[in-house]
Scaffold this motif. Structure first.
Motif, PDB file in Angstrom:
ATOM      1  N   ALA A 170       0.812  -1.212   0.000  1.00 10.24           N
ATOM      2  CA  ALA A 170       0.000   0.000   0.000  1.00 10.24           C
ATOM      3  C   ALA A 170       0.848   1.265   0.000  1.00 10.24           C
ATOM      4  CB  ALA A 170      -0.929   0.004   1.208  1.00 10.24           C
ATOM      5  N   ASP A 171       0.258   2.327  -0.538  1.00 12.64           N
ATOM      6  CA  ASP A 171       0.813   3.676  -0.406  1.00 12.64           C
ATOM      7  C   ASP A 171       0.183   4.396   0.777  1.00 12.64           C
ATOM      8  OD1 ASP A 171       2.427   3.911  -2.996  1.00 12.64           O
ATOM      9  OD2 ASP A 171       0.460   3.312  -3.756  1.00 12.64           O
ATOM     10  N   ILE A 172      -1.095   4.115   1.014  1.00 12.60           N
ATOM     11  CA  ILE A 172      -1.868   4.766   2.075  1.00 12.60           C
ATOM     12  C   ILE A 172      -2.610   3.687   2.851  1.00 12.60           C
ATOM     13  CG2 ILE A 172      -3.786   6.340   2.586  1.00 12.60           C
ATOM     14  CD1 ILE A 172      -3.150   7.749  -0.090  1.00 12.60           C
ATOM     15  N   ILE A 173      -2.585   3.770   4.188  1.00 17.36           N
ATOM     16  CA  ILE A 173      -3.418   2.885   4.997  1.00 17.36           C
ATOM     17  C   ILE A 173      -4.200   3.714   6.011  1.00 17.36           C
ATOM     18  CG2 ILE A 173      -1.979   0.836   4.714  1.00 17.36           C
ATOM     19  CD1 ILE A 173      -0.915   1.303   7.558  1.00 17.36           C
ATOM     20  N   THR A 174      -5.406   3.210   6.363  1.00 17.52           N
ATOM     21  CA  THR A 174      -6.300   3.960   7.251  1.00 17.52           C
ATOM     22  C   THR A 174      -6.786   3.084   8.409  1.00 17.52           C
ATOM     23  OG1 THR A 174      -8.235   3.380   5.895  1.00 17.52           O
ATOM     24  CG2 THR A 174      -7.075   5.420   5.339  1.00 17.52           C
ATOM     25  N   PRO A 175      -5.894   2.520   9.215  1.00 12.11           N
ATOM     26  CA  PRO A 175      -6.339   1.661  10.316  1.00 12.11           C
ATOM     27  C   PRO A 175      -6.968   2.465  11.450  1.00 12.11           C
ATOM     28  CG  PRO A 175      -3.997   2.047  10.488  1.00 12.11           C
ATOM     29  CD  PRO A 175      -4.428   2.684   9.206  1.00 12.11           C
ATOM     30  N   ASN A 176      -7.939   1.855  12.138  1.00 17.41           N
ATOM     31  CA  ASN A 176      -8.365   2.468  13.389  1.00 17.41           C
ATOM     32  C   ASN A 176      -7.353   2.095  14.474  1.00 17.41           C
ATOM     33  OD1 ASN A 176      -9.029  -0.130  14.402  1.00 17.41           O
ATOM     34  ND2 ASN A 176     -11.175   0.051  13.750  1.00 17.41           N
ATOM     35  N   LEU A 177      -7.615   2.533  15.694  1.00 12.59           N
ATOM     36  CA  LEU A 177      -6.644   2.331  16.767  1.00 12.59           C
ATOM     37  C   LEU A 177      -6.393   0.849  17.040  1.00 12.59           C
ATOM     38  CD1 LEU A 177      -4.892   3.829  18.808  1.00 12.59           C
ATOM     39  CD2 LEU A 177      -6.872   3.912  20.345  1.00 12.59           C
ATOM     40  N   THR A 178      -7.443   0.045  17.039  1.00 18.21           N
ATOM     41  CA  THR A 178      -7.298  -1.406  17.261  1.00 18.21           C
ATOM     42  C   THR A 178      -6.439  -2.030  16.165  1.00 18.21           C
ATOM     43  OG1 THR A 178      -9.438  -1.556  18.373  1.00 18.21           O
ATOM     44  CG2 THR A 178      -8.570  -3.585  17.400  1.00 18.21           C
ATOM     45  N   GLU A 179      -6.750  -1.705  14.935  1.00 21.01           N
ATOM     46  CA  GLU A 179      -6.035  -2.283  13.789  1.00 21.01           C
ATOM     47  C   GLU A 179      -4.581  -1.817  13.753  1.00 21.01           C
ATOM     48  OE1 GLU A 179     -10.286  -2.271  11.420  1.00 21.01           O
ATOM     49  OE2 GLU A 179      -8.853  -0.645  11.142  1.00 21.01           O
ATOM     50  N   GLY A 180      -4.366  -0.526  14.069  1.00 19.01           N
ATOM     51  CA  GLY A 180      -3.001  -0.015  14.105  1.00 19.01           C
ATOM     52  C   GLY A 180      -2.157  -0.730  15.140  1.00 19.01           C
TER      53      GLY A 180
ATOM     54  N   ILE B 241      -9.155   7.861  17.582  1.00 15.50           N
ATOM     55  CA  ILE B 241      -8.423   7.910  18.856  1.00 15.50           C
ATOM     56  C   ILE B 241      -9.227   8.761  19.840  1.00 15.50           C
ATOM     57  CG2 ILE B 241      -6.253   8.536  19.968  1.00 15.50           C
ATOM     58  CD1 ILE B 241      -5.029   8.460  17.054  1.00 15.50           C
ATOM     59  N   PRO B 242      -9.770   8.176  20.918  1.00 10.67           N
ATOM     60  CA  PRO B 242     -10.586   8.958  21.852  1.00 10.67           C
ATOM     61  C   PRO B 242      -9.733   9.903  22.696  1.00 10.67           C
ATOM     62  CG  PRO B 242     -10.434   6.666  22.580  1.00 10.67           C
ATOM     63  CD  PRO B 242      -9.702   6.747  21.288  1.00 10.67           C
ATOM     64  N   GLN B 243     -10.184  11.158  22.780  1.00 12.84           N
ATOM     65  CA  GLN B 243      -9.513  12.162  23.617  1.00 12.84           C
ATOM     66  C   GLN B 243     -10.576  13.009  24.307  1.00 12.84           C
ATOM     67  OE1 GLN B 243      -6.635  14.343  21.181  1.00 12.84           O
ATOM     68  NE2 GLN B 243      -5.073  12.849  21.715  1.00 12.84           N
ATOM     69  N   GLY B 244     -11.218  12.426  25.291  1.00 14.87           N
ATOM     70  CA  GLY B 244     -12.260  13.150  26.011  1.00 14.87           C
ATOM     71  C   GLY B 244     -13.421  13.511  25.108  1.00 14.87           C
ATOM     72  N   GLU B 245     -13.677  14.806  24.971  1.00 15.74           N
ATOM     73  CA  GLU B 245     -14.791  15.265  24.130  1.00 15.74           C
ATOM     74  C   GLU B 245     -14.422  15.281  22.655  1.00 15.74           C
ATOM     75  OE1 GLU B 245     -15.528  19.664  24.309  1.00 15.74           O
ATOM     76  OE2 GLU B 245     -14.010  19.560  25.898  1.00 15.74           O
TER      77      GLU B 245
ATOM     78  N   TYR C  46      -2.795  -2.747  22.999  1.00 14.86           N
ATOM     79  CA  TYR C  46      -3.910  -1.808  22.841  1.00 14.86           C
ATOM     80  C   TYR C  46      -4.297  -1.205  24.187  1.00 14.86           C
ATOM     81  CZ  TYR C  46      -8.685  -0.150  22.108  1.00 14.86           C
ATOM     82  OH  TYR C  46      -9.824   0.615  22.062  1.00 14.86           O
ATOM     83  N   LYS C  47      -4.647   0.071  24.168  1.00 16.92           N
ATOM     84  CA  LYS C  47      -5.296   0.695  25.316  1.00 16.92           C
ATOM     85  C   LYS C  47      -6.346   1.663  24.776  1.00 16.92           C
ATOM     86  CE  LYS C  47      -1.572   4.141  25.878  1.00 16.92           C
ATOM     87  NZ  LYS C  47      -0.585   4.715  26.809  1.00 16.92           N
ATOM     88  N   GLU C  48      -7.431   1.797  25.498  1.00 16.12           N
ATOM     89  CA  GLU C  48      -8.569   2.579  25.016  1.00 16.12           C
ATOM     90  C   GLU C  48      -8.254   4.067  24.950  1.00 16.12           C
ATOM     91  OE1 GLU C  48     -12.228   3.185  23.394  1.00 16.12           O
ATOM     92  OE2 GLU C  48     -11.427   1.219  23.922  1.00 16.12           O
ATOM     93  N   LYS C  49      -7.518   4.574  25.929  1.00 14.07           N
ATOM     94  CA  LYS C  49      -7.197   6.007  25.956  1.00 14.07           C
ATOM     95  C   LYS C  49      -5.864   6.234  26.643  1.00 14.07           C
ATOM     96  CE  LYS C  49     -10.637   6.179  29.620  1.00 14.07           C
ATOM     97  NZ  LYS C  49     -11.879   6.812  30.053  1.00 14.07           N
TER      98      LYS C  49
END
Length: 280
Positions: free
Chosen positions: A137-147, A185-189, A155-158
């Motif tokens: 790939a040239d570009i990847i878009t994983p969420n936090l779990t996948e990354g 990536i959750p950061q409070g609000e 993994y940690k939630e925050k």
């Protein structure tokens, strides 16, 4: 010549996800979207019942027909989503190698899981195969779990520090892709995305882009995001600008879902705000 993207994903007849989200958004952004289906669903899997037809056994014949009409090197982009078997990933890897021209951009959304858990289909062998696709790939878009899983990081939630996110993105980029965005990536609000662009053999630019949370989690937001990223990539839009645009548009889609009372299983009514999406 109008740009073209081969979109490799499943099709859901109801519930706005995967191909039924990617095709209209990519098309609206001025790019011809060419579907290569992996499976057919009557609705997305958030519903209590659905019909599914695995298309794996027909993918090679489908691709073979594209070869016969001379579509090798016709695509400016190749965008992949959820792949549910080792054989599917092997077929897609061959497709990327055989259908990529010198300037073809490969955008991989490594759909594997969420909230720290991988989907039940993801065996060790399947994860290994997906890492090999990520390497193309040239570009990847994983969420936090996948990354975390791809980079082999706990993994940690925050509580993520920028240095930790930089190290994760750098590990992912070292696998092959020059552009990485770690989403959700959750950061409070806020919800943040970490953007990493390799600019040299040992140099990179990185930044955190975030927006205020809007409504509850729901299906299809990742598909909306990756559609914008893919179309912008082949249109030459700078990566950080594209991420900001995609993140803002996803927020507008969620806000419209809340306003219209759209059930979470039905995804987001992107159709109602598509006119707000900038094409360049």
């Amino acid at each position: 010549m109008q740009k073209k993207i081969a979109v490799i994903n499943d099709i859901a007849g109801y519930g706005r996800c995967a191909m039924t989200v990617l095709l209209p958004i990519i098309s609206y952004m001025g790019v011809q979207a060419c579907p290569l289906p992996t499976s057919l669903f009557s609705s997305n899997t958030a519903f209590p019942d659905f019909f599914m037809d695995d298309y794996t056994d027909r993918m090679e014949a489908y691709i073979g027909s594209w070869e016969k009409i001379g579509l090798q090197q016709a695509f400016h982009g190749i965008a992949t989503g959820y792949l549910g078997s080792v054989r599917q990933i092997e077929i897609v890897k061959r497709f990327v190698r055989e259908f990529s021209a010198e300037d073809t951009l490969v955008i991989v959304d490594p759909v594997m899981g969420d909230h720290g858990r991988l989907y039940s289909a993801y065996t060790v062998e399947l994860c290994t195969e997906l890492r090999e696709l990520v390497a193309l790939a040239d570009i990847i878009t994983p969420n936090l779990t996948e990354g975390c899983h791809l980079a082999d990081i706990p993994y940690k939630e925050k509580g993520w520090k920028r240095k930790e996110l930089f190290d994760m993105a750098a590990r992912l980029s070292a696998m092959g892709p020059s552009h990485v965005v770690i989403t959700g990536i959750p950061q409070g609000e806020y919800i943040a995305n970490y953007v990493y662009v390799k600019t040299g053999s040992e140099e990179a630019q990185a930044r955190l882009i975030r927006v205020h949370r809007a409504g509850e989690e729901r299906c299809s937001t990742g598909d909306v995001f990756s559609a914008v990223i893919a179309a912008d990539a082949v249109n030459g839009v700078p990566f950080d600008r594209s991420v900001r645009k995609a993140l803002g548009f996803v927020k507008q889609c969620i806000e419209k879902a809340v306003e219209s009372g759209t059930p979470p299983a039905e995804g987001v009514p992107f159709e109602l705000v598509l006119h707000r999406l900038r094409r360049g």
